[in-house]
Design an enzyme around this catalytic site. Structure first.
Site, PDB file in Angstrom:
ATOM      1  N   HIS A 169     -68.723 -60.005  32.706  1.00 20.71           N
ATOM      2  CA  HIS A 169     -67.982 -59.783  31.473  1.00 20.71           C
ATOM      3  C   HIS A 169     -66.509 -60.199  31.610  1.00 20.71           C
ATOM      4  O   HIS A 169     -65.930 -60.770  30.700  1.00 20.71           O
ATOM      5  CB  HIS A 169     -68.097 -58.304  31.104  1.00 20.71           C
ATOM      6  CG  HIS A 169     -67.623 -57.987  29.725  1.00 20.71           C
ATOM      7  ND1 HIS A 169     -68.422 -58.147  28.619  1.00 20.71           N
ATOM      8  CD2 HIS A 169     -66.447 -57.516  29.271  1.00 20.71           C
ATOM      9  CE1 HIS A 169     -67.753 -57.793  27.547  1.00 20.71           C
ATOM     10  NE2 HIS A 169     -66.542 -57.408  27.909  1.00 20.71           N
ATOM     11  N   HIS A 209     -69.891 -56.894  21.073  1.00 23.14           N
ATOM     12  CA  HIS A 209     -70.061 -55.534  21.571  1.00 23.14           C
ATOM     13  C   HIS A 209     -71.534 -55.189  21.491  1.00 23.14           C
ATOM     14  O   HIS A 209     -71.934 -54.198  20.887  1.00 23.14           O
ATOM     15  CB  HIS A 209     -69.176 -54.551  20.794  1.00 23.14           C
ATOM     16  CG  HIS A 209     -68.282 -53.757  21.681  1.00 23.14           C
ATOM     17  ND1 HIS A 209     -67.856 -52.491  21.406  1.00 23.14           N
ATOM     18  CD2 HIS A 209     -67.754 -54.051  22.895  1.00 23.14           C
ATOM     19  CE1 HIS A 209     -67.090 -52.051  22.388  1.00 23.14           C
ATOM     20  NE2 HIS A 209     -67.007 -52.980  23.296  1.00 23.14           N
TER      21      HIS A 209
END
Lengths: 727, 229
Positions: A45, A91
């Site tokens: 990430h 998200h």
């Protein structure tokens, strides 16, 4: 110092090879805090380790680009001293686990990325993907995500004006929530995140740090399994009220010439913000972690460094402006504390109650983060020729407009405040791109989010290129000059060869189209491991495009008037493979329609120039995309509550191909006068064909074929969501 | 002559303050001054506005926490002296919470936030706020989660008898029916005044309808306030 066990290393998502790299960098064994820091900084990430190599190939510069990827968001010039700051971010993992908070904090995070740079957010968009409506979780995920997005953006007072929502069973266990934010800033008032000045104070501001979201970045870097719901504590909780205070207080301080560098604490919280700022400025940092305002008792340095509590910022302040800065935050009722200062050591030195609890070299940790050239291989596809039956044209149209993917999204967008700030000119149900005016001027910007995962699954390169072209086309159709994009690449597990193949191909496709259309990528986000129990989502590279409209008078939208004639711009070949039509007939085989970028560019430039020079002759404009010609025409009728008569093509044997083919690079132009248009199109060698006339009728009429009352079209179009969410 | 000054109270979480200031300046030929909620004195009080937004995050209940702010105490003082006061959306919620206006605003009937354009019937033109509105039906956006107007039977009767209802949700032709009621408000109520008729609370946003392509009726609303200054 206790020895780190193999299990602990594994639990931090660090491979043995990576652990050996860590030993090499710090020349000793890390303690738990240091290991935690490595684990988040080197997570997929934060480090983009699987994609970095390929992302570097994307075109990122252009005549309007002020700041490309690498900062909190990308920035482009829109003349008159104004600039736009924008980015899209996913998200996905948190939204599946806790849809309301997951989606809300996604919106909060992307807005902070934008206002960190000095901009005031002026528009939010979102790109959503859910599973099969029949899947038991889909309804609660949809309602939770939409409410989460709405409640957050509405409270902060930023209009949510557009986006997309798509249902497909490949997202059953991995939904996608991609949020985009666009902000406005004066070109000479942009703030960056490069820390400078030995001794300068580091100020922490915003929510108190809690235990929420610890290892969120690591969670977003792994596949889901049966224990996914156990990850709930890793989902952050949003507080839009604090976000609003943070926005206003930052705007106030930014007027004061006090800030040297600023960055929001997003994924990997205090760790990534402090490391990134220091690394960019080649400085050292000393942090007193006991000074960090905490929400919970007895938080350890490990928890403080790794918490992903939302609505927090880190800034480097000019020493003589410290008092003023703290006063402004106090006025807004926010915690603001000096938690450390910059040094010339090049190290991150972490103290807790005056005791050093960790020390790591900053540059090597950032620069030597792993970069993988993971093996990639195309998966052989078994052609499953299933039997299917063609559906008559008018049934197919009704099925499309009343199905989950093409029904009116009113139920969603009415939950979003679209009118706050008073500058929304079109939201995305009125035009191919949402349009917001630059306050107090006669110019506006157009914004759109696009991706066709069906095409991308069959051919990731072509599908992704089509996504870029569609974004470009949507901007042109709404009267804008396309400027640049942000991309949000959503894929499965990159450690699998066929997924890595999809990623590489997709980036190639984006590069190809962006290069040709001079449409650079200025920011982006990668979300991998969207996979559950070995099943991956379709490749979903979402493209967020932004364009500039010089004069608000040029805006057209989906408007039609009585007696207008409607023309197709572009060539129609009748490509039905992977079309919406074929899919509702049960035929999922084939390849996407070809994309000829030369023709795309030519047609687009023609439409753009015609709208600009002969805008008076044009009532409306719409691109032809999924669902083909007939759906595009029906959308115009539904939007205007007006009827039209549609002509048949010369070759009446291929009506389905004509009406539902998804050939690229095509537009519908609605004209109130056609002579000049025909002449100029001929001169430009652009293919045009007249397809319909707006008549004084209450029906959607296809010549010699069928007619559907407009009221019926609207009723069908409005029914799906109401039935699905049961209100 | 120097321009007059209209005060706009700003709370942490207000988000229509800027839009309101622009609309007021555009139509009323006055300056506007923001009053931070912590200020105990309002210097300019010929007319006071309370803007929309989410004061204090709408935590606990929309509008309730704002009633504790010093500036609101001052607003209450001036209201007694007959100063014209207008609360829009969250401003309306605050005015009911501090009992300057009757009733309360509950969560919308469908339990969801609603943002759309609606039509408003001007129920009576006898108030200082409505008498100069040069139209009978206005089109404004609404954007709220708690706009469902409620009052006890008795209060409602008094409101109606005393002609305190100024705006009702209606169709584009002005018919006031249940299907034109977006949020479940009793009697389709969208805006009311106090008994003395110097305080107006309304849920729809005229300040968002001053130059939009879909409606510019806000201009008519603000023009109608000119006489008050």
């Amino acid at each position: 110092m206790s020895k780190i066990s193999k299990e602990v290393i594994e639990n931090h998502g660090i491979s043995l090879a990576e652990f050996n790299m860590i030993l090499k960098i710090i020349k000793r064994e890390p303690n738990l805090l240091e290991l935690g820091i490595f684990s988040v900084m080197w997570s997929e990430h934060c480090s983009y380790k699987s994609t970095k190599k390929w992302l570097k190939t994307l075109p990122t510069s252009g005549k309007r680009v002020i700041c490309g990827p690498g900062e909190n968001a990308g920035i482009v010039d829109i003349d008159d001293g104004d600039a736009l700051v924008f980015k899209m971010e996913s998200h996905n993992h948190p939204s599946f686990i806790e849809p309301y908070q997951g989606a809300a904090t996604g919106v909060g995070g992307i807005m902070r990325d934008v206002f960190t740079m000095g901009a005031r957010p002026i528009a939010n968009l979102n790109s959503l993907r859910f599973g099969d409506p029949k899947h038991p979780k889909t309804k609660s995920l949809l309602t939770g995500v939409v409410k989460g997005i709405g409640d957050y953006g509405n409270c902060v007072g930023i209009p949510t004006i557009g986006g997309e929502c798509f249902f497909h069973k490949c997202y059953n266990n991995n939904i996608l929530v991609n949020a985009m934010c666009v902000g406005l800033v004066k070109k000479n008032k942009i703030f960056y995140s490069t820390a400078k000045g030995v001794g300068n104070p580091i100020i922490y501001v915003g929510s108190k740090t809690g235990r929420d979201g610890i290892h969120g970045a690591t969670m977003a870097s792994a596949e889901f399994d049966d224990k996914t719901q156990d990850n709930r504590p890793q989902v952050q909780v949003g507080d839009p009220f604090i976000e609003k205070l943070l926005l206003e207080s930052c705007q106030e301080i930014m007027k004061q010439d006090a800030i040297i560098a600023i960055q929001d604490m997003g994924a990997a919280g205090l760790t990534s913000s402090s490391f990134e700022m220091a690394s960019k400025g080649s400085c050292g940092v000393k942090l007193n972690l006991d000074k960090v305002p905490c929400r919970e008792e007895k938080m350890s340095p490990y928890e403080i460094m790794l918490s992903e509590t939302q609505e927090r910022m880190l800034m480097i302040i000019k020493p003589n402006k410290k008092k003023l800065t703290l006063e402004v935050f106090k006025k807004w009722g926010l915690d603001a504390v000096e938690i450390g200062n910059l040094t010339d050591s090049g190290d991150m030195e972490l103290f807790f109650n005056k005791k050093m609890v960790g020390k790591l070299p900053i540059k090597p940790l950032a620069d030597m983060s792993p970069e993988y050239n993971r093996p990639a291989k195309k998966l052989k596809k078994n052609k499953l020729k299933k039997k299917y039956k063609d559906i008559p044209i008018h049934h197919a149209l009704l099925k499309m407009i009343s199905g989950p993917n093409h029904s009116s999204k009113k139920w969603i967008y009415e939950q979003y405040d679209r009118s706050v700030m008073g500058d929304t000119l079109m939201s995305s149900e009125q035009s191919d791109a949402a349009i917001v005016r630059i306050h107090d001027t006669n110019k506006a910007i157009a914004i759109t989010c696009d991706c066709n995962p069906i095409f991308c699954n069959s051919d990731p390169k072509l599908g992704s290129a089509i996504g870029v072209a569609e974004s470009w086309r949507n901007l042109i159709a709404s009267g804008a000059e396309p400027i640049a994009i942000t991309d949000n690449l959503n894929f499965g597990n990159p450690e699998k060869e066929h997924i890595m193949f999809q990623i590489k191909e997709s980036i190639k496709g984006i590069k190809m189209a962006c290069d040709y259309l001079k449409f650079p990528v200025v920011s982006g986000n990668v979300s991998l491991y969207n996979e559950t129990k070995k099943k991956s989502i379709f490749p979903t590279p979402v493209i967020g495009g932004v364009g500039l409209i010089n004069k608000t008078e040029n805006i057209k939208g989906f408007k039609i008037n009585l007696d207008d004639k409607i023309f197709i711009i572009g060539d129609s070949y009748g490509h039905l493979e992977l079309s919406e039509y074929n899919r509702i007939c049960g035929n999922n085989d084939g390849t996407p329609p070809p994309l000829n970028l030369k023709i795309e560019y030519k047609n687009g430039m023609f439409v753009k120039k015609f709208l600009k020079d002969y805008g008076d002759l044009v009532t409306g404009c719409h691109d032809i995309s999924d669902g083909g010609l007939l759906l595009a025409l029906a959308e115009l009728c539904i939007s205007n509550k007006k009827g039209m008569k549609i002509k048949l093509p010369k070759n009446t044997k291929k009506l389905k191909e004509w009406f539902f083919g998804e050939d690229q690079s095509r537009y519908l132009l609605v004209l109130n006068s056609t002579d000049d248009f025909k002449r100029i199109a001929k001169k430009n060698k652009v293919k045009i064909s007249e397809v319909a006339i707006v008549e004084n009728t209450d029906n959607f009429i296809v010549e010699d074929n069928f007619k559907i009352p407009i009221k019926k079209l609207i009723k069908y179009n409005n029914s799906w969501y109401k039935k699905f969410v049961d209100i | 002559m120097p321009k007059k000054v209209v005060s706009i109270i700003v709370f942490p979480g207000s988000n229509c303050d800027r839009d309101l200031a622009i609309a007021i300046q555009k139509h009323l030929n006055v300056k506007t001054e923001y009053i931070w909620h912590n200020e105990a004195k309002i210097k300019h009080h010929e007319m006071i506005f309370i803007p929309g937004g989410f004061s204090f995050g709408d935590y606990l209940r929309a509008g309730i926490l704002a009633t504790k702010s010093p500036a609101i105490k001052e607003v209450i003082n001036f209201s007694k002296k007959g100063v014209p006061i207008i609360g829009i959306c969250n401003g309306f919620q605050i005015l009911t919470e501090c009992k300057l206006l009757e009733g309360s605003l509950l969560v919308n009937k469908n339990q969801l936030f609603i943002c759309k354009d609606i039509f408003l019937k001007i129920e009576n033109k006898k108030s200082i706020f409505s008498k100069n509105i040069k139209k009978d039906i206005l089109k404004f956006p609404i954007a709220h989660g708690q706009g469902n107007y409620y009052a006890s039977k008795d209060s409602l009767k008094k409101l109606e008898d005393n002609e305190q209802v100024i705006f009702r949700y209606c169709s584009n032709k002005g018919s006031v029916k249940n299907k034109n009621n977006p949020n479940g408000s009793l009697n389709n109520i969208a805006g009311i005044t106090n008994k003395k008729k110097n305080i107006l609370g309304m849920m729809p946003h005229p300040e968002r309808a001053i130059s939009d392509k879909s409606t510019a009726d806000g201009n008519i609303f603000f023009e109608g306030l000119k006489e008050l200054l």
